[in-house]
Structures are given as C-alpha cells and as structure tokens.
Scaffold this motif. Structure first.
Motif, PDB file in Angstrom:
ATOM      1  N   SER A 223       0.812  -1.215   0.000  1.00 56.53           N
ATOM      2  CA  SER A 223       0.000   0.000   0.000  1.00 56.53           C
ATOM      3  C   SER A 223       0.848   1.269   0.000  1.00 56.53           C
ATOM      4  CB  SER A 223      -0.940  -0.002   1.211  1.00 56.53           C
ATOM      5  OG  SER A 223      -1.654   1.204   1.287  1.00 56.53           O
ATOM      6  N   ALA A 224       1.775   1.372   0.933  1.00 57.97           N
ATOM      7  CA  ALA A 224       2.576   2.593   1.057  1.00 57.97           C
ATOM      8  C   ALA A 224       3.531   2.793  -0.115  1.00 57.97           C
ATOM      9  CB  ALA A 224       3.365   2.562   2.375  1.00 57.97           C
ATOM     10  N   ARG A 225       4.091   1.698  -0.625  1.00 54.01           N
ATOM     11  CA  ARG A 225       5.077   1.817  -1.708  1.00 54.01           C
ATOM     12  C   ARG A 225       4.430   2.089  -3.064  1.00 54.01           C
ATOM     13  NH1 ARG A 225       9.754   3.395  -0.433  1.00 54.01           N
ATOM     14  NH2 ARG A 225      10.623   2.648  -2.404  1.00 54.01           N
ATOM     15  N   PHE A 226       3.348   1.366  -3.355  1.00 55.59           N
ATOM     16  CA  PHE A 226       2.783   1.418  -4.704  1.00 55.59           C
ATOM     17  C   PHE A 226       1.291   1.758  -4.749  1.00 55.59           C
ATOM     18  CE2 PHE A 226       6.140  -1.960  -4.735  1.00 55.59           C
ATOM     19  CZ  PHE A 226       7.102  -1.231  -5.413  1.00 55.59           C
ATOM     20  N   GLY A 227       0.699   2.020  -3.602  1.00 56.35           N
ATOM     21  CA  GLY A 227      -0.713   2.358  -3.586  1.00 56.35           C
ATOM     22  C   GLY A 227      -1.628   1.188  -3.869  1.00 56.35           C
ATOM     23  N   ILE A 228      -1.138  -0.026  -3.663  1.00 52.74           N
ATOM     24  CA  ILE A 228      -1.940  -1.235  -3.872  1.00 52.74           C
ATOM     25  C   ILE A 228      -2.548  -1.620  -2.530  1.00 52.74           C
ATOM     26  CG2 ILE A 228      -1.918  -3.652  -4.590  1.00 52.74           C
ATOM     27  CD1 ILE A 228       0.493  -2.996  -6.364  1.00 52.74           C
ATOM     28  N   GLU A 229      -3.829  -1.328  -2.353  1.00 53.75           N
ATOM     29  CA  GLU A 229      -4.475  -1.561  -1.067  1.00 53.75           C
ATOM     30  C   GLU A 229      -4.677  -3.042  -0.790  1.00 53.75           C
ATOM     31  OE1 GLU A 229      -4.854   0.711   1.102  1.00 53.75           O
ATOM     32  OE2 GLU A 229      -4.266   2.375  -0.201  1.00 53.75           O
ATOM     33  N   GLU A 230      -5.066  -3.780  -1.795  1.00 55.08           N
ATOM     34  CA  GLU A 230      -5.244  -5.228  -1.669  1.00 55.08           C
ATOM     35  C   GLU A 230      -4.478  -5.898  -2.806  1.00 55.08           C
ATOM     36  OE1 GLU A 230      -6.699  -7.222   0.456  1.00 55.08           O
ATOM     37  OE2 GLU A 230      -7.774  -5.820   1.764  1.00 55.08           O
TER      38      GLU A 230
END
Length: 282
Positions: A223-230
């Motif tokens: 999430s923090a690195r690439f904005g991928i929540e799931e």
C-alpha cells in the motif's frame, strides 16, 4: 516451482576449508536472516559443528515480522542454547555479541587458569549462507571495514582471521549453501533474500511466488510503496508498479524492470516487516 541447483565449485572448497578449521575454534557463530531463519540454517555445516559451542545470531530483525520472530526464537532455543538477535543498525550489536562470546568462553578460560596457563583468546568462526551479512557483522564488531562487503552472493572467497580484542578472535569464512535443496520453500526463501544468484531461478517465478505469499500473509504490504491496497494477481501488481515508477519500453509496460525493482525493494525491507516463514513447518 523449478528445481534449484546452484553449488559453484568454490563452495565445495570453502566447505572443506571450514571443516578443516573447525578444530581451531572454540565457538561457532551461525548467522541467520531473521526474515527466514530456518531457511538459512545450512544443515551440513551445522553437523560439522556438532561438538562446538554454537551462537545463533539473528540479523536484520528490524525487517522481520516481530510476532513471528518471537515464536521462532523460542523454537530455535529448543535446538540451540545460545540465541541472540540484533538490529544491523544498532550501535549496541557489537556489545551484545562480545558479551555472548565472552560468557560462552568462560569455562575455557577457567580451565586454562587452573592449569596455570595464561588465558588465550576465544576463537570464534562465523558461518552462514552467501549474502547473509557476515562481512557486515564482522565490520561492525571490529569497527572497521576489514573485509569486502557487497550485496552479492559469494563475494568473500577466502578465510580471514580477525583480532577483535585481547578477549577473542574471529575467523571469517565464505558463504556456503547446502549441496542440495530438499525443501523447495527453503530454497525459494534463500533466492528471494538474495542468497542464491538471481540468474539461477527465473525472476518472474520468484516474483509470482512472492506476490502470492504477500497476498496470503501481508495483503496490505504494498500500500505505502505502490498504492496497492489489496494485493491482486501478478499482472495487476506489475502494471501498477510500471505506472507508479514510469517503467515503459516502446510504449509498453516494462515488466522486466518492474520485477527487478520489486525484488530489490522487498530485500531492502521497504514493504514493511515481513517474515517468509509465517506458517512454515520445517
């Protein structure tokens, strides 16, 4: 998963050298990566040191899942009497290791005193798989760059004695892997953490394995690195990384560069504290 076979000729020589030098040491320091400690135990080297005092040193604890590591330390203490953990950036790591070595060597020193001998330095050998951080550890203990260090497996080729102080000496040894990999998960963990050359196993296979592992165990780690929540499938993760980092080639997403970046940032601990043996039973 593809079968992994990587045991360069120099590792055979290094294994023989370690076997020859074991008789010279009082303590064997076994360095393990805290993110996958059981995968980093070389059973062949462990058996060579059966009759020696052993000190398990877990490094990079700041990169490991604390709750998982606490359980693993208890498990390791059932097998080894002396287990310590260090943060590679902690200035107290030298003190922690030196105290442990001194305590382990106390019986030897008392025996020498009873014989009227001048206590001799405790001799300790550092062993571990390639790229686990032996040279970095020794540099920290000796407060100098006395051995070559690089984030590349099998850089240190020769055995080097290093005097730490009047209390004990260290023998650095080259990183050695097992001659065979009976457990595929252990082999994959070693590859993911850079202890097996990246040319041995297809990068895509490593990345897919890691994505699936994170999806099952640390679904919010990207999430923090690439904005991928799931975390989703391989293609979605790679496409997102390409978009975020501008990784394009001839108008197309450059998955090859995305894979390399993904593994690099994982190894650097940039996805947060992660343990690769969360549910493993070895």
């Amino acid at each position: 998963m593809s079968n992994i076979h990587w045991f360069p000729g120099h590792m055979k020589k290094a294994t023989n050298k370690i076997n020859d030098n074991i008789r010279l040491v009082d303590v064997v320091i076994i360095l393990l990566d805290a993110r996958a400690p059981f995968s980093f135990i070389n059973d062949e080297l462990d058996r060579m040191c059966t009759n020696k005092l052993k000190l398990i040193v877990l490094s990079k604890v700041d990169l490991a899942d604390k709750s998982v590591l606490e359980k693993q330390i208890l498990m390791l203490r059932e097998q080894y009497n002396n287990v310590i953990s260090i943060n590679n950036n902690d200035v107290n790591s030298k003190k922690i290791i030196c105290q442990a070595i001194t305590q382990m060597g106390e019986a030897k020193r008392q025996k020498e005193l009873k014989k009227g001998m001048k206590p001799q330095p405790i001799r300790a050998m550092v062993i571990g798989v390639p790229n686990v951080g032996k040279s970095s550890l020794i540099n920290r203990i000796t407060n100098k760059s006395s051995t070559a260090v690089a984030n590349k497996p099998a850089l240190t080729r020769g055995a080097i004695w290093i005097k730490v102080n009047n209390e004990f000496e260290l023998l650095d040894t080259p990183g050695v892997l097992p001659t065979s990999y009976q457990n595929e998960q252990k082999a994959m963990n070693l590859a993911l953490l850079g202890s097996i050359d990246d040319n041995v196993l297809p990068t895509t296979e490593m990345v897919i394995y890691l994505i699936n592992y994170l999806k099952d165990n640390y679904p919010h780690s990207l999430s923090a690195r690439f904005g991928i929540e799931e975390i989703s499938q391989y293609e979605f993760v790679m496409e997102t990384i390409c978009k975020k980092r501008g990784l394009m080639r001839s108008g197309n997403y450059d998955f090859e560069r995305a894979e390399t970046l993904f593994l690099k940032e994982f190894r650097q601990g940039l996805f947060g504290p992660i343990s690769l043996e969360k549910n493993a039973k070895f």
